[in-house]
Design an enzyme around this catalytic site. Structure first.
Site, PDB file in Angstrom:
ATOM      1  N   GLU A   1       5.055   3.905   5.523  1.00 41.46           N
ATOM      2  CA  GLU A   1       4.618   4.270   4.177  1.00 41.46           C
ATOM      3  C   GLU A   1       4.125   5.720   4.088  1.00 41.46           C
ATOM      4  OE1 GLU A   1       5.081   2.707   1.532  1.00 41.46           O
ATOM      5  OE2 GLU A   1       5.033   0.533   1.847  1.00 41.46           O
TER       6      GLU A   1
ATOM      7  N   ARG B   1       2.483   1.034  11.800  1.00 46.37           N
ATOM      8  CA  ARG B   1       3.773   1.739  11.885  1.00 46.37           C
ATOM      9  C   ARG B   1       3.579   3.236  11.677  1.00 46.37           C
ATOM     10  NH1 ARG B   1       5.414  -2.895   8.832  1.00 46.37           N
ATOM     11  NH2 ARG B   1       6.792  -4.264  10.017  1.00 46.37           N
TER      12      ARG B   1
ATOM     13  N   LYS C   1       0.845  -1.191   0.000  1.00 45.47           N
ATOM     14  CA  LYS C   1       0.000   0.000   0.000  1.00 45.47           C
ATOM     15  C   LYS C   1       0.882   1.244   0.000  1.00 45.47           C
ATOM     16  CE  LYS C   1      -3.503  -2.428   2.719  1.00 45.47           C
ATOM     17  NZ  LYS C   1      -4.208  -2.494   4.032  1.00 45.47           N
TER      18      LYS C   1
ATOM     19  N   ASP D   1      -9.871   0.800   5.720  1.00 51.36           N
ATOM     20  CA  ASP D   1      -8.425   0.812   5.933  1.00 51.36           C
ATOM     21  C   ASP D   1      -7.999   2.053   6.708  1.00 51.36           C
ATOM     22  OD1 ASP D   1      -5.910  -0.233   5.799  1.00 51.36           O
ATOM     23  OD2 ASP D   1      -5.668  -0.019   3.641  1.00 51.36           O
TER      24      ASP D   1
ATOM     25  N   GLY E   1      -7.266  -3.447   2.044  1.00 51.05           N
ATOM     26  CA  GLY E   1      -8.326  -3.252   3.027  1.00 51.05           C
ATOM     27  C   GLY E   1      -7.764  -3.250   4.431  1.00 51.05           C
TER      28      GLY E   1
ATOM     29  N   ALA F   1      -1.067  -7.500   9.670  1.00 49.58           N
ATOM     30  CA  ALA F   1      -0.430  -8.809   9.579  1.00 49.58           C
ATOM     31  C   ALA F   1      -0.594  -9.605  10.861  1.00 49.58           C
ATOM     32  CB  ALA F   1       1.056  -8.630   9.256  1.00 49.58           C
TER      33      ALA F   1
ATOM     34  N   LYS G   1      -4.378   6.679   2.690  1.00 50.98           N
ATOM     35  CA  LYS G   1      -4.712   6.676   4.121  1.00 50.98           C
ATOM     36  C   LYS G   1      -3.453   6.738   4.976  1.00 50.98           C
ATOM     37  CE  LYS G   1      -3.525   2.177   4.553  1.00 50.98           C
ATOM     38  NZ  LYS G   1      -2.465   1.580   5.386  1.00 50.98           N
TER      39      LYS G   1
END
Length: 343
Positions: A285, A260, A108, A249, A141, A145, A196
Site C-alpha cells: 500500500e 508487506r 488502509k 498502527d 489500528g 492478519a 503510515k
C-alpha cells in the site's frame, strides 16, 4: 454460540480469512468472498490459508464463495480487499447489500473519488450510498492478519460519522482477543491507517541499507509529524494520530516482518528496484499511497520531506544514499515547530 449471532459477509480472502476465523469462534455466520476460483478451491481443500495463516485450521462452518450475490441477507458487509480494487468490488457488490446492513471498511489506503477527499470511505459512499441506510464504519489500528487469525490480543478503532453504527460494530464484533474502541474522527482514523504506509516502507528501506535502529526511530518519529501535518490539513484532529489508528498502527507496520511495506522496503534498501520489490512482495500500500500523499501535501502546502524522498526512490530512481543525505542536510529547525504547526 452467541445470542446475538449475525450474518457477516467478508469481501476478500486475505485478511478476510483471519477475520472469518475470529468471528466464527464467536458464533457468527460468516461467508468469505473472492473472485479468484483457485484461491477458494485451495482454501476449501487445505482447510487452511497456507500463504497467510499457516497452521491455522479453518472451521467447516465458514463458507467460502465466488458468488458475490451471497451478500444478500447479511447484517454486516466487510470490505477487506486492497485499496486499488475497492471501487470495482464495491460496484459489483452494491446491488446485493441489504438496505439495513452496516458496511465496514478494513482497507488502509487511498482511492480516487469525485468528492476530492481521496479517502476510501468517500469512494464507498459514492457507490453504495444509495443502497444502504447506515453510515460506513472503518475498523483500523495495529492489526496484522496473521496474529488476528491466531487469536493474539489485538486492539482496533471503530470510526464513523454515525455513533450508533460505530457502537453497533463495537458491541457486535468485539471478542475476548479483539478489543474495539470508538473514535468519532473518521477522517483522522482513516488517514492514520493510510499515511503510515509510506513511512513503514521507508523504515524497511533503512533496514535494508543497514542504517540501524536510530534511523528507524527517527523515520517513525518524524514520519508521525508528517502524518499529523497532512492529516490536520485534510480535516483530522491531531490527537487521533496519538492513538491506535495513528502511532499504534505506525509502530506495528514499521517494525514487523508481517508488514508487506516493511518487506518491500527491505528489498529496496538492498538494491532491488522499487517496482521489482513490489512485484515480489505483492500488495504494498505504501508504494501507491506515497503518490497520493505527496499530491495532497502539495495541494495543501504541507511539508512532507520523507514522502518526497520516498517518491523519488520509487518513481524517479533516486539514489538511496543521496536521498538519505538530502534528508539529513535539510535546513536546521526547532523540533517544537512540528507541534506549533498543528495546534
Amino acid at each position: 454460540m452467541v445470542i446475538n449471532m449475525k450474518k457477516i459477509f467478508i469481501l476478500g480472502c486475505g485478511f478476510g480469512t483471519a477475520l472469518a476465523v475470529l468471528w466464527n469462534k464467536e458464533g457468527h455466520n460468516v461467508t468469505c468472498y473472492s473472485k479468484f476460483v483457485d484461491e477458494i478451491e485451495t482454501i476449501k481443500k487445505d482447510k487452511e490459508h497456507k500463504k497467510l495463516l499457516p497452521g491455522v485450521v479453518i472451521p467447516d462452518e465458514i463458507e467460502f464463495t465466488n458468488d458475490i450475490s451471497k451478500a444478500e441477507g447479511a447484517d454486516i458487509v466487510v470490505f477487506a480487499v486492497p485499496s486499488k480494487f475497492m471501487g470495482a468490488v464495491a460496484e459489483e457488490v452494491a446491488p446485493h447489500i441489504p438496505r439495513n446492513a452496516v458496511v465496514v471498511n478494513m482497507s488502509k489506503g487511498f482511492a480516487d473519488c469525485i468528492c476530492g477527499g481521496e479517502r476510501i470511505t468517500c469512494r464507498l459512499s459514492e457507490i453504495i450510498g444509495v443502497f444502504v441506510t447506515n453510515n460506513i464504519v472503518i475498523l483500523t489500528g495495529p492489526c496484522h492478519a496473521e496474529e488476528v487469525g491466531r487469536g493474539n490480543p489485538t486492539t482496533v478503532v471503530a470510526a464513523s460519522v454515525d455513533p450508533k453504527s460505530a457502537e453497533y460494530i463495537q458491541t457486535t464484533l468485539q471478542t475476548k482477543t479483539f478489543r474495539i474502541y470508538i473514535n468519532d474522527d473518521i477522517i483522522g482514523s482513516e488517514l492514520g491507517g493510510a499515511l503510515k504506509n509510506p513511512i513503514a516502507l521507508c523504515c524497511g528501506v533503512a533496514l535494508g541499507m543497514g542504517l540501524g535502529d536510530n534511523a528507524t526511530a527517527a523515520l517513525m518519529t518524524r514520519g508521525l509529524s508528517e502524518i499529523k501535518r497532512l492529516g490536520t490539513a485534510l480535516g483530522a484532529r491531531w490527537q487521533t494520530f496519538t492513538g491506535l489508528s495513528g502511532v499504534g498502527d505506525l509502530i506495528v507496520t514499521c517494525t514487523s516482518a508481517h508488514s508487506r511495506n516493511h518487506r518491500a522496503g527491505l528489498l529496496i534498501g538492498q538494491g532491488v528496484p522499487a517496482a521489482e520489490a513490489v512485484k515480489r512482495v505483492g500488495t504494498v500500500e505504501g508504494y501507491e499511497c506515497v503518490k497520493i500523499a505527496l499530491k495532497l501535501a502539495k495541494e495543501h502546502g504541507v511539508d512532507t520531506p520523507i514522502c518526497e524522498q520516498l517518491y523519488k526512490i520509487c518513481y524517479e530512481g533516486a539514489d538511496l544514499k543521496e536521498s538519505l543525505r538530502d534528508l539529513m542536510e535539510r535546513p536546521q529547525r526547532h523540533e517544537k515547530e512540528s507541534y506549533w504547526e498543528i495546534t
